[in-house]
Design a protein around this motif. Structure first.
Motif, PDB file in Angstrom:
ATOM      1  N   ARG A  65      -9.211  -1.342   6.889  1.00 22.76           N
ATOM      2  CA  ARG A  65      -8.106  -0.889   7.670  1.00 22.76           C
ATOM      3  C   ARG A  65      -8.726  -1.207   9.241  1.00 22.76           C
ATOM      4  O   ARG A  65      -9.880  -0.968   9.401  1.00 22.76           O
ATOM      5  N   GLN A  66      -7.898  -1.959   9.830  1.00 23.60           N
ATOM      6  CA  GLN A  66      -8.283  -2.180  11.189  1.00 23.60           C
ATOM      7  C   GLN A  66      -7.533  -1.561  12.202  1.00 23.60           C
ATOM      8  O   GLN A  66      -6.408  -0.812  11.992  1.00 23.60           O
ATOM      9  N   ASP A  67      -7.770  -1.641  13.715  1.00 17.85           N
ATOM     10  CA  ASP A  67      -6.944  -0.964  14.742  1.00 17.85           C
ATOM     11  C   ASP A  67      -5.645  -1.338  14.506  1.00 17.85           C
ATOM     12  O   ASP A  67      -5.236  -2.457  14.144  1.00 17.85           O
ATOM     13  N   GLY A  68      -4.540  -0.485  14.996  1.00 15.50           N
ATOM     14  CA  GLY A  68      -3.228  -0.591  14.772  1.00 15.50           C
ATOM     15  C   GLY A  68      -2.902  -0.448  13.451  1.00 15.50           C
ATOM     16  O   GLY A  68      -3.852   0.287  12.820  1.00 15.50           O
ATOM     17  N   ASP A  69      -1.785  -1.223  13.080  1.00 13.96           N
ATOM     18  CA  ASP A  69      -1.559  -0.727  11.579  1.00 13.96           C
ATOM     19  C   ASP A  69      -2.025  -2.122  10.524  1.00 13.96           C
ATOM     20  O   ASP A  69      -1.443  -2.193   9.852  1.00 13.96           O
ATOM     21  N   GLY A  90       2.183  -3.005   8.819  1.00 11.92           N
ATOM     22  CA  GLY A  90       3.449  -2.377   8.573  1.00 11.92           C
ATOM     23  C   GLY A  90       3.064  -1.225   7.700  1.00 11.92           C
ATOM     24  O   GLY A  90       2.019  -0.648   7.291  1.00 11.92           O
ATOM     25  N   VAL A  91       4.128  -0.556   6.947  1.00 12.98           N
ATOM     26  CA  VAL A  91       3.931   0.745   6.401  1.00 12.98           C
ATOM     27  C   VAL A  91       3.068   0.492   4.969  1.00 12.98           C
ATOM     28  O   VAL A  91       3.582  -0.514   4.394  1.00 12.98           O
ATOM     29  N   VAL A  92       2.307   1.182   4.663  1.00  6.74           N
ATOM     30  CA  VAL A  92       1.606   1.043   3.674  1.00  6.74           C
ATOM     31  C   VAL A  92       1.934   2.165   2.550  1.00  6.74           C
ATOM     32  O   VAL A  92       2.131   3.305   2.874  1.00  6.74           O
ATOM     33  N   ASP A  94       2.172   4.911  -0.283  1.00  5.06           N
ATOM     34  CA  ASP A  94       1.685   5.893  -0.616  1.00  5.06           C
ATOM     35  C   ASP A  94       0.535   5.488  -1.943  1.00  5.06           C
ATOM     36  O   ASP A  94      -0.514   5.929  -1.717  1.00  5.06           O
ATOM     37  N   ARG A  97      -4.017   1.455  -3.354  1.00  4.76           N
ATOM     38  CA  ARG A  97      -5.393   1.801  -3.628  1.00  4.76           C
ATOM     39  C   ARG A  97      -5.865   0.597  -4.331  1.00  4.76           C
ATOM     40  O   ARG A  97      -5.200  -0.250  -4.828  1.00  4.76           O
ATOM     41  N   ARG A 117       5.822  -8.326   7.562  1.00  2.00           N
ATOM     42  CA  ARG A 117       5.933  -7.054   7.898  1.00  2.00           C
ATOM     43  C   ARG A 117       6.424  -6.018   6.984  1.00  2.00           C
ATOM     44  O   ARG A 117       7.751  -6.426   6.349  1.00  2.00           O
ATOM     45  N   ASP A 118       5.995  -5.036   6.622  1.00  6.14           N
ATOM     46  CA  ASP A 118       6.628  -4.043   5.790  1.00  6.14           C
ATOM     47  C   ASP A 118       7.033  -4.661   4.126  1.00  6.14           C
ATOM     48  O   ASP A 118       7.704  -4.152   3.720  1.00  6.14           O
ATOM     49  N   ILE A 121       4.554  -4.055  -1.737  1.00  6.22           N
ATOM     50  CA  ILE A 121       5.291  -3.072  -2.719  1.00  6.22           C
ATOM     51  C   ILE A 121       4.085  -2.653  -3.713  1.00  6.22           C
ATOM     52  O   ILE A 121       3.268  -3.607  -4.152  1.00  6.22           O
TER      53      ILE A 121
END
Lengths: 139, 722
Positions: A65-69, A90-92, A94, A97, A117-118, A121
Motif C-alpha cells: 500500500r502506498q500513499d494516497g489510495d 480506488g476502492v479495495v 473487503d 488479500r 480506477r475502481d 473485483i
C-alpha cells in the motif's frame, strides 16, 4: 387486403424487427467487450493501449500500500507462477488479500499493468466451499 | 442425530419417487386412489424435510461440530442469530432449504386444488415430485447436509464475516421462496399441456402462487441491493454481477407472465406465450440456483468448484427440452379463441409490455453469458461491464415505466378518441408540469434519461391516482359512502386490480430512486489525517479522531477488533457526527503470528449511512495499518506463547497506540440523492402485491355476480345491435 394476410404481414414485420434488434445487440457486444487474459497471456503479448480484464491470484507478499489510495500488487496465473505487477487506485474490496482470485481491468504499459480506477473485483472466499478457506497457502 | 437426518432424506427421496410414479399408474389404470396417495406422499415429504431441517438447526444451536456443516460455517462465538441463519450459507444446507420450501409449496398447492382439476392434478403432482426427487438425490448422493467429521474440531471456522448482515441472512430464503414458488404454476402448466386442457383453469388455480413467488423474489432482489449498498464498501447497490442478474431474470419473465395470464383469462389469447413464459421463468429460476454453484462465470460471489454443476446442468437441459417438445406437440390445442382487435387496447399494451420485459431479460441474459458465448465464437473469453448493461437496459426501463402508466387507463378491446382524451389529460399534464418544474428549479437537465424518467414517473403516478379517484367517486355516487370507506371498499372488492396498480406506483418509485441516485451521485475518495477536512456536495466532513475498539463491534457480528473514525459533518446549520469503521476478524494461519493473526483475517467495512428522504450521506473508512506493522511484528515474537489474557492486554495496547498516533486514513464518501426511495418503492410493491394476492372470502359470490354481469352485458349488446 384480407385480415388474415394483414395479420401475417404484421407478425412478420414484428418478428423481423425483433430479430434485427437482437442481431444489432449481439453484433455490438463483441466490440464493446473487454477480453479476459491471464497474467502469462498479458506478459506474452498485449497490445498497448488496449484494455484487458486480468484474472488470476494475488501473489503472496506482493501487496504494497502506498500513499494516497494507490496500491501495488502482483497477479499470477491461477495454476502457475508467471506474474505481472499491477498498479491500482480506488476502492479495495473487503475480501482482497494475498492468494485471493481477483479480476482487474486495465492496460499494459512498460511491463506493468495499469488498472482503471475502481475496477478491482475480488472473489469472495467461496460461500459454498467444502473445506474451510485455506488462506495464506499458495494452493 | 446426523444418522436420523440422513435417514429422513433417504425416506423423503423414496416418497418423492413414489409420488412421481403413482399418479402415472393412476392415469394408466384409471384408479384415482393412486393420485390421492401420491398427494399424501408429498405431505409426508414435507413433514420429513421439516424434521431434517429442525435437526440441522438444533445442531447449529448446540454448536455440534461433529456435523461437518456446523464446523464449516458456525462457531461457538458466532452470535445466535447468525447460528440460526448460517445453515443456508452452506451449499448443502441451502439445498435442504430449497427442497423444504418446494415440499411446503407443493403440499399447499395440491391441498388447495384437491377437489379440482381431476385431469391435470396427476401430472402436476408427478412434475413437482420429480423436481423434489432431483434435489433430494443431490443431497443423498452428492452433498449431504448431514455429513459428519471423524475428528471433531474444538471450534468451528465461523460464518464468513461478509455475510454477517441481517439483509444477507434473509436474502437467500426470500430468493429461494421466489424460485421455488414458480415451480407450482410450472407444474400445473405442464399438467394442463399433457392433459390437453388449454383453457385458463390452471392459471386461476396457480396465479396466486405465481404472485407470491414473484413478490418474494422481488423482495430478495431488493435485500441483495440493500446489502450491497450498506455492507460492501463500494457504495453502489447494483453491479450487474452474474449472480444478481440471475435473480433478476426470472423476476422479469415472471412479471411478463403475471400480465399475460390476465389476457388469457379475459380474452382467451396468448396461450402458447403463457406456457412458454412460465417454462422460461422456471428454467431461469433453476439457472439462478445453478449459477451460484457452478463457478462457470466470474463473479464477485465466487463459489469455488462444486460437484453439483453437471447434475444441475443435466436437469436444466432435461426440463427445458421436455417442456419445449411438449409445447410443440400441443401447439394445435393452444390456438387463441380471440384476435387482437386494435393496437390501441389494453391487450396490445400488455403484449408490448411482455415484449419489452422479455427483451430486457434477453439483454441481461446475453450480457451475463457473454463470456461463454464469446469463448465459443471467437475462442477468447471476453465480458461486458456495467456501462454496456446500462446502455441497453435504460431505454427499455423507460418504455416499461411508461407502459405501466398506460396499461391502467387504456380500455380492453379498443378505445375511442374521446376516451383517450378523457383518460390522458391529467397524467400528461402531470408529466409536463414535472418537466417544467425540474428544468426551472433543479439541475435535472444534466441527465436526459433521468429527466425523462422523472416525467414518466409523474405520468404513472397521476394515471394510477386518477384510476383510484374515479373508482372511489363512482362508488360514492352510488352508495354515498365517505371517501375513505369508498376507497377501502373499492380496493377490497377488486384486490387484484387495485393491488396491481399499487405495484405500478411502487415500481415507479423504485425507478425514481434509481434514476436520481445513478445520475446525480457525488463521490469522493480522500486521504485525511485527524483534524483535516474535505468538502462534498455542500457537506464539510472533518476527521476528528480515530477510534479503536476491542470486542465492541456495533453491528453485533462478533468482530474482536474494530478500527474507525469520528467524523464531524456540517451542512449549513445542520451538524452531526458519523462513525464509519472497519471490522477485523482473526485468521487461523499460524504464520500470521500470535498477535498479527487478529489483523490478518477477513476485514469488512462497517459503512455509516445518514439516511434521508432527499439524500444519503454514506461514508466508509479504510484505516492504514502500516504504522502498526512494526509493533505487531515485535508483539508476535514476544508474546508467541502467551495466554488469551496477555494477548488481550497486548491488543488493547495496540489499539491505544493506534488512537494516540493515528496515521492518515482513506475515506470514501458518497452523497446519493433519493436512494432510499428504491427501498420505499420496494415496500410499496410488496404492499400492492400482498393486496392482490390476499385470498378473498367472497370469491364464490363474485363468480356468481360476474356470470350475471356477463349475461347482462350480452343482452345489452344484443339490444344495441338489434
Amino acid at each position: 387486403m384480407d385480415p388474415a394476410r394483414k395479420r401475417t404481414l404484421r407478425l412478420i414485420a414484428l418478428l423481423g424487427t425483433a430479430l434485427l434488434l437482437a442481431a444489432a445487440l449481439m453484433y455490438t457486444t463483441f466490440n464493446a467487450s473487454t477480453e479476459a487474459k491471464t497474467p502469462s497471456e498479458v506478459v506474452a503479448g498485449a497490445e498497448p493501449g488496449r484494455s484487458y480484464e486480468l484474472t488470476g491470484k494475488v501473489v503472496d507478499g506482493s501487496i504494497n500500500r502506498q500513499d494516497g489510495d494507490r496500491l501495488r500488487f502482483a497477479v499470477r496465473d491461477r495454476d502457475g507462477t508467471t506474474a505481472v505487477p499491477v498498479v491500482y487506485s480506488g476502492v479495495v474490496p473487503d475480501p482482497f488479500r494475498e492468494g485471493r482470485e481477483v479480476i482487474v481491468t486495465g492496460q499494459m504499459s512498460d511491463d506493468t499493468f495499469v488498472a482503471e480506477r475502481d475496477s478491482l473485483i475480488t472473489k469472495c472466499p467461496s460461500k459454498f466451499k467444502k473445506t474451510p478457506p485455506a488462506r495464506g497457502s499458495t494452493a | 442425530m446426523a444418522a436420523v437426518g440422513s435417514a429422513c432424506l433417504l425416506v423423503a427421496l423414496g416418497c418423492a419417487i413414489y409420488a412421481l410414479s403413482a399418479p402415472l399408474v393412476a392415469v394408466r389404470t384409471g384408479r384415482r386412489q393412486f393420485v390421492v396417495s401420491a398427494r399424501r406422499a408429498i405431505y409426508s415429504l414435507a413433514a420429513l424435510l421439516l424434521v431434517a431441517m429442525a435437526l440441522l438447526e438444533a445442531a447449529y444451536l448446540r454448536s455440534d461440530f461433529s456435523f461437518a456443516l456446523v464446523a464449516q460455517n458456525s462457531s461457538s462465538a458466532t452470535p445466535t442469530f447468525y447460528k440460526v441463519t448460517a445453515m443456508w450459507s452452506s451449499q448443502s444446507g441451502s439445498l435442504l432449504l430449497w427442497a423444504l420450501l418446494l415440499s411446503l409449496f407443493s403440499s399447499a398447492a395440491l391441498y388447495l386444488t384437491r377437489r379440482k382439476h381431476a385431469d391435470i392434478a396427476p401430472y402436476a403432482t408427478a412434475v413437482l415430485a420429480g423436481i423434489a426427487a432431483f434435489f433430494l438425490s443431490l443431497m443423498v448422493f452428492f452433498e449431504s447436509p448431514f455429513a459428519t467429521l471423524a475428528a471433531v474440531p474444538a471450534d468451528g471456522s465461523g460464518l464468513n464475516p461478509l455475510l454477517r448482515h441481517p439483509a444477507m441472512m434473509f436474502h437467500p430464503p426470500m430468493l429461494y421462496t421466489g424460485y421455488v414458488g414458480f415451480s407450482i404454476p410450472f407444474a400445473f402448466a405442464i399438467g394442463a399441456l399433457i392433459a390437453r386442457r388449454s383453457d385458463a383453469d390452471w392459471i386461476r388455480s396457480t396465479r396466486r402462487f405465481a404472485l407470491v413467488a414473484w413478490t418474494f423474489l422481488g423482495f430478495g432482489v431488493m435485500l441483495g441491493a440493500l446489502w450491497s449498498y450498506s455492507e460492501l464498501g463500494w457504495g453502489g447497490y447494483w453491479a450487474w454481477d452474474p449472480v444478481e442478474n440471475a435473480s433478476l431474470m426470472p423476476w422479469l419473465t415472471g412479471t411478463a407472465f403475471l400480465h399475460s395470464i390476465i389476457v388469457q383469462e379475459k380474452r382467451g389469447m396468448l396461450r402458447v406465450w403463457n406456457v412458454s413464459l412460465i417454462i422460461a421463468t422456471f428454467v431461469l429460476a433453476l439457472l439462478g440456483t445453478f449459477l451460484v454453484r457452478s463457478g462457470i462465470l466470474d463473479s464477485i460471489h465466487a463459489f469455488g468448484a462444486s460437484t453439483l454443476g453437471r447434475p444441475f446442468l443435466a436437469f436444466i437441459v432435461v426440463i427445458l427440452a421436455g417442456s419445449v417438445a411438449l409445447v410443440l406437440r400441443r401447439r394445435d390445442d393452444l390456438r387463441s379463441t380471440a384476435r387482437l382487435e386494435s393496437l390501441c387496447s389494453r391487450e396490445a399494451i400488455f403484449l408490448l409490455n411482455n415484449l419489452v420485459l422479455v427483451g430486457l431479460c434477453f439483454v441481461i441474459f446475453w450480457g451475463t453469458f457473454f463470456p461463454l458465448i464469446s469463448e465459443a465464437v471467437t475462442g477468447t473469453r471476453a465480458s461486458v461491464g456495467p456501462p454496456w448493461f446500462d446502455r441497453y437496459t435504460t431505454p427499455l426501463a423507460l418504455v416499461l415505466v411508461l407502459l405501466s402508466g398506460l396499461g391502467p387507463i387504456v380500455a380492453w378491446r379498443r378505445v375511442t378518441l374521446a376516451a383517450v382524451r378523457r383518460a390522458f389529460a391529467l397524467p400528461v399534464a402531470a408529466g409536463c408540469l414535472v418537466l417544467v418544474a425540474l428544468l426551472l428549479a433543479t439541475r435535472a437537465a444534466e441527465s436526459v434519461t433521468s429527466l425523462v424518467m422523472f416525467c414518466f414517473v409523474a405520468f404513472v403516478g397521476a394515471a394510477v391516482a386518477q384510476e383510484f379517484w374515479r373508482g372511489a367517486s363512482a362508488r360514492r355516487a352510488i352508495s354515498g359512502e365517505r371517501w375513505s370507506i369508498a376507497l377501502a371498499r373499492l380496493v377490497g372488492r377488486n384486490r387484484r386490480r387495485y393491488g396491481g396498480y399499487v405495484v405500478h406506483i411502487g415500481i415507479a418509485v423504485v425507478m425514481l430512486g434509481i434514476a436520481a441516485s445513478s445520475a446525480f451521485v457525488d463521490q469522493r475518495d480522500v486521504r485525511l489525517s485527524p483534524g483535516e477536512s474535505t468538502e462534498l456536495a455542500g457537506y464539510t466532513l472533518s476527521y476528528r479522531a480515530p477510534t479503536a475498539d476491542i470486542l465492541r463491534d456495533r453491528a453485533g457480528t462478533g468482530a474482536p477488533i474494530t478500527l474507525g473514525a469520528v467524523i464531524d459533518v456540517r451542512r449549513g446549520s445542520d451538524r452531526f457526527v458519523m462513525h464509519p469503521s472497519r471490522n477485523y476478524y482473526p485468521s487461523d494461519v499460524a504464520a500470521d503470528g500470535a498477535i498479527g493473526r487478529f489483523f490478518a483475517g477477513e476485514a469488512t467495512s462497517e459503512v455509516d449511512i445518514r439516511w434521508g428522504l432527499t439524500r444519503d450521506l454514506w461514508i466508509a473508512v479504510q484505516p492504514d495499518l502500516r504504522a502498526l506493522a512494526e509493533p505487531i511484528r515485535e508483539a508476535n515474537a514476544r508474546f508467541a506463547d502467551s495466554g488469551g489474557g496477555v494477548q488481550a492486554v497486548v491488543l488493547a495496547a495496540l489499539a491505544e497506540s493506534y488512537r494516540d498516533h493515528p496515521p492518515p486514513a482513506t475515506f470514501r464518501a458518497l452523497v446519493s440523492p433519493m436512494v432510499i426511495w428504491i427501498w420505499i418503492g420496494g415496500a410499496i410493491v410488496m404492499l400492492g402485491a400482498l393486496t392482490a394476492a390476499w385470498p378473498s372470502a367472497e370469491g364464490g359470490r363474485r363468480r356468481l355476480t360476474s356470470v350475471y354481469a356477463a349475461r347482462l352485458a350480452h343482452q345489452a349488446s344484443g339490444a344495441t345491435t338489434r
